[in-house]
Design a protein around this motif. Sequence first.
Motif, PDB file in Angstrom:
ATOM      1  N   TYR B 339      47.395  40.218  35.337  1.00  8.84           N
ATOM      2  CA  TYR B 339      46.734  41.421  35.675  1.00  8.84           C
ATOM      3  C   TYR B 339      46.116  42.191  34.434  1.00  8.84           C
ATOM      4  CZ  TYR B 339      48.964  40.002  39.756  1.00  8.84           C
ATOM      5  OH  TYR B 339      49.557  39.401  40.974  1.00  8.84           O
ATOM      6  N   TRP B 547      51.191  48.515  39.180  1.00 12.98           N
ATOM      7  CA  TRP B 547      49.806  47.557  39.741  1.00 12.98           C
ATOM      8  C   TRP B 547      50.086  46.112  39.442  1.00 12.98           C
ATOM      9  CZ3 TRP B 547      45.394  45.723  40.713  1.00 12.98           C
ATOM     10  CH2 TRP B 547      44.619  45.017  40.008  1.00 12.98           C
ATOM     11  N   ALA B 548      50.920  45.572  38.671  1.00 15.88           N
ATOM     12  CA  ALA B 548      51.221  44.134  38.414  1.00 15.88           C
ATOM     13  C   ALA B 548      52.105  43.750  39.330  1.00 15.88           C
ATOM     14  CB  ALA B 548      51.527  43.912  36.763  1.00 15.88           C
ATOM     15  N   SER B 551      51.126  43.762  43.070  1.00 15.56           N
ATOM     16  CA  SER B 551      50.089  42.952  43.344  1.00 15.56           C
ATOM     17  C   SER B 551      50.919  41.687  43.341  1.00 15.56           C
ATOM     18  CB  SER B 551      49.092  42.890  42.503  1.00 15.56           C
ATOM     19  OG  SER B 551      48.215  44.128  42.269  1.00 15.56           O
ATOM     20  N   ARG B 744      42.103  41.098  40.020  1.00 15.50           N
ATOM     21  CA  ARG B 744      43.366  41.143  39.219  1.00 15.50           C
ATOM     22  C   ARG B 744      42.998  42.173  37.914  1.00 15.50           C
ATOM     23  NH1 ARG B 744      43.649  35.819  40.747  1.00 15.50           N
ATOM     24  NH2 ARG B 744      45.288  35.221  42.276  1.00 15.50           N
ATOM     25  N   GLN B 745      41.754  42.623  37.969  1.00 12.78           N
ATOM     26  CA  GLN B 745      41.462  43.395  36.896  1.00 12.78           C
ATOM     27  C   GLN B 745      40.909  44.957  37.358  1.00 12.78           C
ATOM     28  OE1 GLN B 745      38.774  41.571  33.953  1.00 12.78           O
ATOM     29  NE2 GLN B 745      38.561  43.561  33.071  1.00 12.78           N
TER      30      GLN B 745
END
Lengths: 154, 759
Positions: B339, B547-548, B551, B744-745
């Motif tokens: 990520y 976020w990582a 996800s 993923r970005q």
Amino acid sequence: MAKLVINVDGSRHAVKAAGDTPLLYVLQDELGLTGPRFGCGLSQCGACTVQVNGKAIRSCVTPVVGVAGKKISTLQGQGTAEKPSALQKAFIDHQAAQCGYCTNGMIMAADAFLKKTPNPTEAEIKKAMNPWLCRCGTHYRIVAAIKDAAKAMS
Amino acid sequence: MPETATPPSGLSRRHFLAGTGAMFVALTLPRLLEPKSAFGAIESGKIGPPTVNATLLDSWLAIGGDGLVTVHTGKVELGTGVLTTTMQLAADELDVAIANIRVIEGDTWVTPDQSYTAGSQSNKVQYGLTGGLRQAAAEARLALLNMASAQLGVPADQLTVTDGVVSGGGQKVSYAQLIGNRTFDLAITGKAVPKTFQQYKVVGTSVPRVEVPAKALGEFEYVQYVKVPGMVHARVVRPPTLDSKLVKVIGFPHHRKPAGLVAVVAKGSFVAVVAEQEYQAIQAAEALQLQWNTAPLPSFDNLYNDLRTLSPTTDRVLIDTKDVDGALANAATKVEATYYHPIQMHGSMGTSCAVASVEGQTATVWSGTQGVYQLRGAIATALGFPTPNVHVVYTEGSGCYGLNGADNVSLDAAVISQQVGKPVRLQYSRADEHKWENFGQPYVHSMHGGLDANGNVSVWDFVAYTASRGGRPGPPANLPTGVMMGFTESPLAASPPPTPTQKPNTVDNSNSGPSYVIPSQRLVSHSGPHAFMAGPLRSPNRIQNTWANESFMDELAHAAGADAVAFRLKHLADQRLIDVINLSAKMAKWETRPSASKIGGGRYKTGRGMAAMVYEGDNGYNSAVFQVTVDTQTGKVVVDKVWTAQDCGPVLNPDGMKAQAEGCLMQTISRALIEEVKWKTDGITSVDWETYPVIRFNAMPETFEFQAINRPDVTVMGAGEVLITNGPAAIANAIFDATGVRLRQLPMTPARVLAALKA
């Protein structure tokens, strides 16, 4: 050079600054007004908004010489603590400010908008207010306050 | 006029102007300080105390002869409502009406050093049983009751207080009569027992924020409006890049001195112009010609590769159960993902501003800083003064959301004032603010995980790569200005020894660890030297890590063929997190099914995703469900509906907490979909609101539903950063549900979404 005179919230003021000085600096630094404020100097954010002859303009990019003889109105001319304008009251009732730095522009823009569009839909409010930026994320309350103020004014 | 203030009216003569002379000028009492209510030690009228003694009751509050209570707080109003919740607390502990309370915020002569107003700590600290305002106010109430008891001849436990008037045995005496205009002269003993949340009457209600009327009326005195007699205006002129060096000040075109020019100030590679009027300073700054030796920036396109290969780095092993490699090898199903989180900025709506008045060996600085004491230290170092000689007065500016330009501009103004020997007001240009704040950090997360034969997560392997430089003051060189002035930067922190633990998510306070019970875990982070100054941006590190993590948890759920909510719940032990997840799912009428199992036809695809976490391991629970619609022809993502539930302990001000959630919502959508600082090798190109856009009215979700679980029996937790932390993962998870494509970005721009859809 002839002295520039501007009419702000019903009072006349002689301007010391050069004519190409943006209106914002005259209002803030010479007149000591605490409504319009510097956000970008680029006409991008709207924090500096005042009305000239009832139209919302960005005072950060408007040379003071261009508004001499016109009717300039600012947030402080809208109302007072004892007698706030309908919009000011609605913003207070809805707590439509966090840091409040953008509030000046929001109220001055909404006031000009409601004069032209007295009974706006929510979509019309969002569209009209889209050019004004708020970074704290107070958007829901601003829209609700404008809706309420529109009702109170009609 | 001192020689150092003489302007170089044309070609450069000297670009380093030494500090002004030795004459001591008696300090003007600062505007915001009311001598009557101020701390006793300012009697001399010269120099304030080095630190207000927080163990003394008088450091926290004073009661005037008019009955007004003045509270001294180190936790300041940044637009979040802390001023009002502070007053609610004082009102309840002291039984005084809010209308009779005044607050002095963040003043190094008056208020205790309560560190920064940051990290969702303000209410947590002030409402804590010890060490904050709650304890001090309880001590004051106890002292007042004892005084009243002696005066009225009635035992203290038979006394009641209403609006600052003590009653008992048919008699009354007011706080003002007991102690008005006098000091308590008492140490905080720890003997007073604060009231419980059940006993509070004002706390827990939606008291309107006390400063909102002034803000709506245009009467609020932001730091941008501070005026000091004799004040001149400054503008900084920045180098092309942070490490560029000033070769020389060339001067003004045609040797023409700009109108109103007072001075050009340079110190190292720090340059400013000073003029009588603000617009004159702006014009002079634009006209000033400088020669720079430009230090190129690293490639924008290589950012994430650079993060992985930086050297040296500070390395941290946060958890290592020592069996991760074997558990990965034995996993029934393996999942891996990387990520990417960009550099983002605080982007304050108003550019930062400060007013500084340096007279002789003393300085007064009006600043929107989050930490008056810490800034004081940086300014004292930069000016070469003993620390107590610098008086920092907090004055609210534009919302900061962390370390915006407020500290930097204060340091600038103080140095310029010292150079020109006059009070100086400095407000940044938009580009000064955009380019020269301490940015939020970029991250790469390399994640590996596995499921056992039953579809449970058996192993979690987290490696984070980030970069940092500078930070909050402290040292002046934590700020861009300090670097330009040539102060020494703090060296990269040494790698601490590994801290393996079995207890996830409490090993650091940055949400590195997942909230889930997973038998095998390894969490490692690497932080190297950044090309840009970095600093805390709302939910610093926590939003990147979440976020990582959130996800990746969603990817594991998908690999297990499980519903995203049910999958999380079966890995959780923390009941409070379970409760907010269940509540948000109920609010959203969550349909239990694996994500991406119901992808619609047509151009516009709608889906829902969720994310949940406990902030910092112990500072607020939030779960959020986001519904998005993806335009598969343009890649544009619209957030349609959001439902969120949170638990931050006792709810202090329901409407205030909701307002914070609304702000989090708009900012998290903005950061997830739009925001990314960009640059070329010769400078930052995110210089205004067109090159660094943020969310507007047209992106408001049509529905936002918020519920708080009120828990009056537990400690107060922060509520200002919880929802924002969940947004990016929840949106990516919703996009996956809608389209079957995993983003993923960040930010998830139309171009990135479209590229992912076509891949």
